[in-house]
Write an enzyme that holds these catalytic residues in place. Structure first.
Site, PDB file in Angstrom:
ATOM      1  N   ASP A 166       6.687  -5.455   4.990  1.00 36.92           N
ATOM      2  CA  ASP A 166       7.313  -4.231   4.479  1.00 36.92           C
ATOM      3  C   ASP A 166       7.395  -4.348   2.957  1.00 36.92           C
ATOM      4  O   ASP A 166       8.463  -4.192   2.371  1.00 36.92           O
ATOM      5  CB  ASP A 166       8.706  -4.030   5.078  1.00 36.92           C
ATOM      6  CG  ASP A 166       8.662  -3.726   6.561  1.00 36.92           C
ATOM      7  OD1 ASP A 166       8.016  -2.734   6.944  1.00 36.92           O
ATOM      8  OD2 ASP A 166       9.254  -4.483   7.348  1.00 36.92           O
ATOM      9  N   PHE A 167       6.264  -4.591   2.332  1.00 31.16           N
ATOM     10  CA  PHE A 167       6.214  -4.956   0.918  1.00 31.16           C
ATOM     11  C   PHE A 167       6.197  -3.703   0.043  1.00 31.16           C
ATOM     12  O   PHE A 167       5.223  -3.411  -0.649  1.00 31.16           O
ATOM     13  CB  PHE A 167       4.967  -5.808   0.674  1.00 31.16           C
ATOM     14  CG  PHE A 167       5.072  -6.759  -0.491  1.00 31.16           C
ATOM     15  CD1 PHE A 167       6.149  -7.622  -0.633  1.00 31.16           C
ATOM     16  CD2 PHE A 167       4.065  -6.820  -1.442  1.00 31.16           C
ATOM     17  CE1 PHE A 167       6.223  -8.512  -1.690  1.00 31.16           C
ATOM     18  CE2 PHE A 167       4.126  -7.712  -2.506  1.00 31.16           C
ATOM     19  CZ  PHE A 167       5.211  -8.552  -2.629  1.00 31.16           C
TER      20      PHE A 167
END
Length: 277
Positions: A166-167
């Site tokens: 979930d960058f």
């Protein structure tokens, strides 16, 4: 059952601390079926409490069908935090963790992390930048410093077998009192957050490196990003001359994935600065 708490937390809770934390009231930040995140106060100090209440068989099957290992509890994030700390990547500080139950579908678990006061997410900052052009030298220097810092963090994670999953910019928090905000050239105090889906290996597979970088690119598309910014990031992330990166399949796949994420989120095509002439 296992539970670990820092002294200032354990002294403020009753003997049945696990039970107390699983029902402790707070301000809900996020809630989905099997987990929730709350901002809580314990002993006069603020923390974030993430509680997991097991996982459904359907969710396990869905992840396995997509060749992903399902998140079974809070220990995934706790291990991710410790790995980042070992790498010297700023993140949150663990104030407690625990789990009980042998059945992974019904296992309860939690992590407690110290709040980060006086911080702003890079998503909030990028929205501000997207609404107005960079008018001051200070803004330009800050954007350049952030590019350097984020590229270094991404490289450090991926070279050491960590992918975030979930960058996005919303999972970076910048300290408002960071020296680099006021004295360009000094380090920015930038923290990586929300590691509950992070994967830890000896090496990061190409698929997951592309996913992380594409997520980052997608979340920055409305932040006044330029082609020059993208090229600078490419050079910093790979630590190789730019002429060796241009045209590589890796960056084409990153752009394709970022465009897909943008269209899915906004229902329209994105203007990709990396592909601008």
């Amino acid at each position: 059952m296992r539970i670990t708490l820092v002294p200032q937390v354990s002294s403020a809770l009753p003997p049945a601390a696990f039970d107390a934390l699983m029902v402790l009231p707070g301000v809900v930040q996020r809630r989905v079926k099997e987990r929730e995140t709350l901002r809580v106060t314990i002993g006069g100090r603020e923390y974030f409490l993430k509680r997991h209440f097991g996982v459904s068989l359907r969710e396990v099957a869905k992840n396995l069908s997509q060749l992903r290992w399902p998140v079974l509890g809070a220990d995934t994030e706790a291990r991710g935090i410790r790995r980042l700390q070992a790498l010297g990547v700023p993140t949150v500080s663990l104030a407690g963790e625990g789990e009980r139950g042998l059945n992974p579908l019904r296992r309860q678990s939690f992590i407690l992390t110290e709040a980060l006061p006086d911080t702003i997410t890079l998503e909030e900052l990028s929205l501000r930048w997207g609404r107005q052009p960079f008018r001051s030298r200070a803004d330009m220097l800050l954007k350049r410093a952030l590019l350097v810092r984020i590229a270094g963090i991404a490289r450090s994670l991926h070279e050491n077998g960590v992918n975030h999953r979930d960058f996005y910019l919303c999972h970076f928090r910048l300290e408002q009192g960071s020296p680099g905000l006021h004295r360009p050239g000094e380090a920015l105090l930038l923290h990586v957050m929300d590691l509950h889906r992070a994967q830890l290996r000896r090496r990061t597979p190409l698929r997951w490196r592309i996913k992380d970088i594409a997520s980052l690119y997608f979340s920055a598309l409305d932040a006044g990003l330029t082609r020059h910014d993208c090229l600078r990031f490419m050079r910093l992330y790979t630590e190789t001359p730019l002429r060796e990166q241009c045209g590589r399949p890796f960056w084409r796949r990153v752009s394709t994935k970022a465009e897909f994420l943008y269209r899915k989120a906004h229902g329209r095509s994105a203007k990709l600065p990396l592909e601008a002439g």
